[in-house]
Design a protein around this motif. Sequence first.
Motif, PDB file in Angstrom:
ATOM      1  N   GLU A  54       0.854  -1.182   0.000  1.00  0.00           N
ATOM      2  CA  GLU A  54       0.000   0.000   0.000  1.00  0.00           C
ATOM      3  C   GLU A  54       0.895   1.239   0.000  1.00  0.00           C
ATOM      4  OE1 GLU A  54      -2.522  -0.427   3.402  1.00  0.00           O
ATOM      5  OE2 GLU A  54      -3.159  -2.449   2.813  1.00  0.00           O
ATOM      6  N   ILE A  55       0.814   2.000  -1.088  1.00  0.00           N
ATOM      7  CA  ILE A  55       1.702   3.146  -1.277  1.00  0.00           C
ATOM      8  C   ILE A  55       0.856   4.400  -1.476  1.00  0.00           C
ATOM      9  CG2 ILE A  55       3.614   4.083  -2.628  1.00  0.00           C
ATOM     10  CD1 ILE A  55       4.267   1.378  -1.376  1.00  0.00           C
ATOM     11  N   PRO A  56       0.903   5.356  -0.553  1.00  0.00           N
ATOM     12  CA  PRO A  56       0.187   6.614  -0.770  1.00  0.00           C
ATOM     13  C   PRO A  56       0.665   7.318  -2.041  1.00  0.00           C
ATOM     14  CG  PRO A  56       0.860   6.406   1.524  1.00  0.00           C
ATOM     15  CD  PRO A  56       1.535   5.305   0.777  1.00  0.00           C
ATOM     16  N   ARG A  57      -0.225   8.051  -2.673  1.00  0.00           N
ATOM     17  CA  ARG A  57       0.079   8.660  -3.979  1.00  0.00           C
ATOM     18  C   ARG A  57       1.215   9.680  -3.910  1.00  0.00           C
ATOM     19  NH1 ARG A  57      -3.257   8.084  -8.151  1.00  0.00           N
ATOM     20  NH2 ARG A  57      -2.907  10.202  -8.943  1.00  0.00           N
ATOM     21  N   ASP A  58       1.442  10.253  -2.727  1.00  0.00           N
ATOM     22  CA  ASP A  58       2.495  11.259  -2.598  1.00  0.00           C
ATOM     23  C   ASP A  58       3.661  10.765  -1.733  1.00  0.00           C
ATOM     24  OD1 ASP A  58       1.187  11.183  -0.179  1.00  0.00           O
ATOM     25  OD2 ASP A  58       1.012  13.363   0.031  1.00  0.00           O
ATOM     26  N   ALA A  59       3.797   9.456  -1.598  1.00  0.00           N
ATOM     27  CA  ALA A  59       4.783   8.889  -0.675  1.00  0.00           C
ATOM     28  C   ALA A  59       6.207   9.020  -1.192  1.00  0.00           C
ATOM     29  CB  ALA A  59       4.470   7.421  -0.421  1.00  0.00           C
ATOM     30  N   ARG A  60       7.120   9.142  -0.260  1.00  0.00           N
ATOM     31  CA  ARG A  60       8.545   8.995  -0.541  1.00  0.00           C
ATOM     32  C   ARG A  60       8.918   7.565  -0.151  1.00  0.00           C
ATOM     33  NH1 ARG A  60      13.078  11.391  -1.857  1.00  0.00           N
ATOM     34  NH2 ARG A  60      15.028  10.864  -0.802  1.00  0.00           N
ATOM     35  N   VAL A  61       9.409   6.800  -1.121  1.00  0.00           N
ATOM     36  CA  VAL A  61       9.555   5.353  -0.965  1.00  0.00           C
ATOM     37  C   VAL A  61      10.994   4.932  -1.232  1.00  0.00           C
ATOM     38  CG1 VAL A  61       8.728   3.097  -1.789  1.00  0.00           C
ATOM     39  CG2 VAL A  61       7.172   5.071  -1.758  1.00  0.00           C
ATOM     40  N   LEU A  62      11.446   3.907  -0.499  1.00  0.00           N
ATOM     41  CA  LEU A  62      12.745   3.280  -0.740  1.00  0.00           C
ATOM     42  C   LEU A  62      12.530   1.815  -1.082  1.00  0.00           C
ATOM     43  CD1 LEU A  62      15.894   3.466  -0.590  1.00  0.00           C
ATOM     44  CD2 LEU A  62      15.678   2.637   1.770  1.00  0.00           C
ATOM     45  N   ASP A  63      13.116   1.387  -2.207  1.00  0.00           N
ATOM     46  CA  ASP A  63      13.175  -0.035  -2.562  1.00  0.00           C
ATOM     47  C   ASP A  63      14.606  -0.474  -2.323  1.00  0.00           C
ATOM     48  OD1 ASP A  63      13.176  -2.554  -3.675  1.00  0.00           O
ATOM     49  OD2 ASP A  63      12.597  -1.917  -5.688  1.00  0.00           O
ATOM     50  N   GLY A  67      17.203  -5.038  -7.160  1.00  0.00           N
ATOM     51  CA  GLY A  67      17.400  -5.852  -8.349  1.00  0.00           C
ATOM     52  C   GLY A  67      17.242  -4.991  -9.596  1.00  0.00           C
ATOM     53  N   TYR A  68      16.612  -5.537 -10.634  1.00  0.00           N
ATOM     54  CA  TYR A  68      16.424  -4.735 -11.852  1.00  0.00           C
ATOM     55  C   TYR A  68      15.160  -3.892 -11.808  1.00  0.00           C
ATOM     56  CZ  TYR A  68      14.115  -9.176 -13.182  1.00  0.00           C
ATOM     57  OH  TYR A  68      13.345 -10.335 -13.194  1.00  0.00           O
ATOM     58  N   GLY A  69      14.507  -3.825 -10.638  1.00  0.00           N
ATOM     59  CA  GLY A  69      13.557  -2.753 -10.408  1.00  0.00           C
ATOM     60  C   GLY A  69      12.067  -3.000 -10.352  1.00  0.00           C
ATOM     61  N   PRO A  70      11.555  -4.234 -10.474  1.00  0.00           N
ATOM     62  CA  PRO A  70      10.101  -4.369 -10.603  1.00  0.00           C
ATOM     63  C   PRO A  70       9.301  -3.810  -9.432  1.00  0.00           C
ATOM     64  CG  PRO A  70      11.142  -6.520 -10.248  1.00  0.00           C
ATOM     65  CD  PRO A  70      12.235  -5.543 -10.558  1.00  0.00           C
ATOM     66  N   ILE A  71       9.756  -4.023  -8.200  1.00  0.00           N
ATOM     67  CA  ILE A  71       8.989  -3.554  -7.043  1.00  0.00           C
ATOM     68  C   ILE A  71       8.978  -2.026  -7.002  1.00  0.00           C
ATOM     69  CG2 ILE A  71       8.870  -3.510  -4.518  1.00  0.00           C
ATOM     70  CD1 ILE A  71      10.165  -6.331  -4.552  1.00  0.00           C
ATOM     71  N   GLY A  72      10.146  -1.436  -7.113  1.00  0.00           N
ATOM     72  CA  GLY A  72      10.243   0.022  -7.035  1.00  0.00           C
ATOM     73  C   GLY A  72       9.554   0.730  -8.186  1.00  0.00           C
ATOM     74  N   LEU A  73       9.606   0.149  -9.375  1.00  0.00           N
ATOM     75  CA  LEU A  73       8.973   0.803 -10.528  1.00  0.00           C
ATOM     76  C   LEU A  73       7.449   0.783 -10.405  1.00  0.00           C
ATOM     77  CD1 LEU A  73      11.238  -0.403 -13.475  1.00  0.00           C
ATOM     78  CD2 LEU A  73      11.405   1.684 -12.093  1.00  0.00           C
ATOM     79  N   ILE A  74       6.894  -0.307  -9.898  1.00  0.00           N
ATOM     80  CA  ILE A  74       5.444  -0.317  -9.670  1.00  0.00           C
ATOM     81  C   ILE A  74       5.084   0.641  -8.532  1.00  0.00           C
ATOM     82  CG2 ILE A  74       3.471  -1.707  -8.952  1.00  0.00           C
ATOM     83  CD1 ILE A  74       4.359  -2.170 -11.853  1.00  0.00           C
ATOM     84  N   ALA A  75       5.917   0.708  -7.508  1.00  0.00           N
ATOM     85  CA  ALA A  75       5.668   1.688  -6.435  1.00  0.00           C
ATOM     86  C   ALA A  75       5.626   3.099  -7.005  1.00  0.00           C
ATOM     87  CB  ALA A  75       6.743   1.571  -5.360  1.00  0.00           C
ATOM     88  N   ALA A  76       6.509   3.391  -7.953  1.00  0.00           N
ATOM     89  CA  ALA A  76       6.516   4.724  -8.571  1.00  0.00           C
ATOM     90  C   ALA A  76       5.236   4.980  -9.352  1.00  0.00           C
ATOM     91  CB  ALA A  76       7.739   4.864  -9.480  1.00  0.00           C
ATOM     92  N   ALA A 127       7.698   4.812   3.157  1.00  0.00           N
ATOM     93  CA  ALA A 127       7.595   3.361   2.998  1.00  0.00           C
ATOM     94  C   ALA A 127       8.934   2.817   2.539  1.00  0.00           C
ATOM     95  CB  ALA A 127       6.512   2.993   1.991  1.00  0.00           C
ATOM     96  N   ILE A 128       9.305   1.666   3.086  1.00  0.00           N
ATOM     97  CA  ILE A 128      10.479   0.921   2.635  1.00  0.00           C
ATOM     98  C   ILE A 128       9.987  -0.447   2.195  1.00  0.00           C
ATOM     99  CG2 ILE A 128      12.680  -0.113   3.296  1.00  0.00           C
ATOM    100  CD1 ILE A 128      13.020   2.157   5.330  1.00  0.00           C
ATOM    101  N   LEU A 129      10.418  -0.870   1.008  1.00  0.00           N
ATOM    102  CA  LEU A 129       9.980  -2.122   0.402  1.00  0.00           C
ATOM    103  C   LEU A 129      11.185  -3.024   0.204  1.00  0.00           C
ATOM    104  CD1 LEU A 129       7.977  -0.454  -2.512  1.00  0.00           C
ATOM    105  CD2 LEU A 129       7.083  -1.032  -0.236  1.00  0.00           C
ATOM    106  N   SER A 130      11.021  -4.330   0.489  1.00  0.00           N
ATOM    107  CA  SER A 130      12.153  -5.219   0.241  1.00  0.00           C
ATOM    108  C   SER A 130      11.725  -6.673   0.109  1.00  0.00           C
ATOM    109  CB  SER A 130      13.189  -5.124   1.366  1.00  0.00           C
ATOM    110  OG  SER A 130      14.371  -5.821   1.008  1.00  0.00           O
ATOM    111  N   LEU A 158       7.466  -0.484   6.848  1.00  0.00           N
ATOM    112  CA  LEU A 158       8.391  -1.400   6.199  1.00  0.00           C
ATOM    113  C   LEU A 158       7.582  -2.596   5.689  1.00  0.00           C
ATOM    114  CD1 LEU A 158      11.262  -2.578   5.584  1.00  0.00           C
ATOM    115  CD2 LEU A 158      11.222  -3.513   7.918  1.00  0.00           C
ATOM    116  N   TRP A 159       7.710  -2.887   4.399  1.00  0.00           N
ATOM    117  CA  TRP A 159       7.005  -4.001   3.759  1.00  0.00           C
ATOM    118  C   TRP A 159       8.025  -5.051   3.335  1.00  0.00           C
ATOM    119  CZ3 TRP A 159       1.645  -4.237   2.843  1.00  0.00           C
ATOM    120  CH2 TRP A 159       0.941  -3.068   3.162  1.00  0.00           C
ATOM    121  N   ILE A 160       7.814  -6.284   3.791  1.00  0.00           N
ATOM    122  CA  ILE A 160       8.769  -7.373   3.559  1.00  0.00           C
ATOM    123  C   ILE A 160       8.033  -8.582   2.999  1.00  0.00           C
ATOM    124  CG2 ILE A 160      10.293  -9.049   4.715  1.00  0.00           C
ATOM    125  CD1 ILE A 160      11.481  -6.261   4.614  1.00  0.00           C
TER     126      ILE A 160
END
Length: 204
Positions: A54-63, A67-76, A127-130, A158-160
């Motif tokens: 769950e990522i708020p629309r204006d969130a500052r997020v860390l992935d 890796g090559y980015g799938p989690i962070g790119l969808i978060a964006a 949010a931090i995702l990993s 933190l999402w794990i």
Amino acid sequence: MNDHYYSAKPKSASNRQAFETELRANRLRLTSDAGVFSRDGVDYGSRVLIEHMEIPRDARVLDIGCGYGPIGLIAARLAPQGHVKLIDINERAVELARLNAEANGIRNVSFAQSDLYRAVEDETFDAILSNPPIRAGKAVVHQLFAEAWDRLNPGGSLWIVIQNKQGAPSARAKLEEIFGEEEVREVAKDKGFRIYRAIRKNGN
């Protein structure tokens, strides 16, 4: 010695491959390579995390461990008014994540090569995702959990994702030790994978 996906500088010969995939109703064209995590396609654990985070629309997020980015790119994509920073110890992975952002027109992102949180020691996130590097060992994974506390804004999460057979019970116990038992919740379970959310309580 064989490369690990958590090697800083993979020595295996580059052998890039591109594929298309759908993640949370987003069609992405991704490029992976030898020496990075899950090079043949987005792994099931990452997919489960992507579906439930769950990522708020204006969130500052860390992935972290992007890796090559799938989690962070969808978060964006989920935070069009926010920003996502993607970091990994693996320089090849970071370069691929940057390439994949460009290929998919995702601009609210930035990147850094980083051993755990070293490149973001002066930053905090909502949010931090990993999908943590299990093969790096429990000590590294638990350090990732512990240092997340100082990198989260109050109320941040933190999402794990972690497999039951790869230490989910001990991971949950460690998260409860750091964040407090009442602040850790199992959000989902799917084919042996567990999604945990740990919240840094306001005021702490």
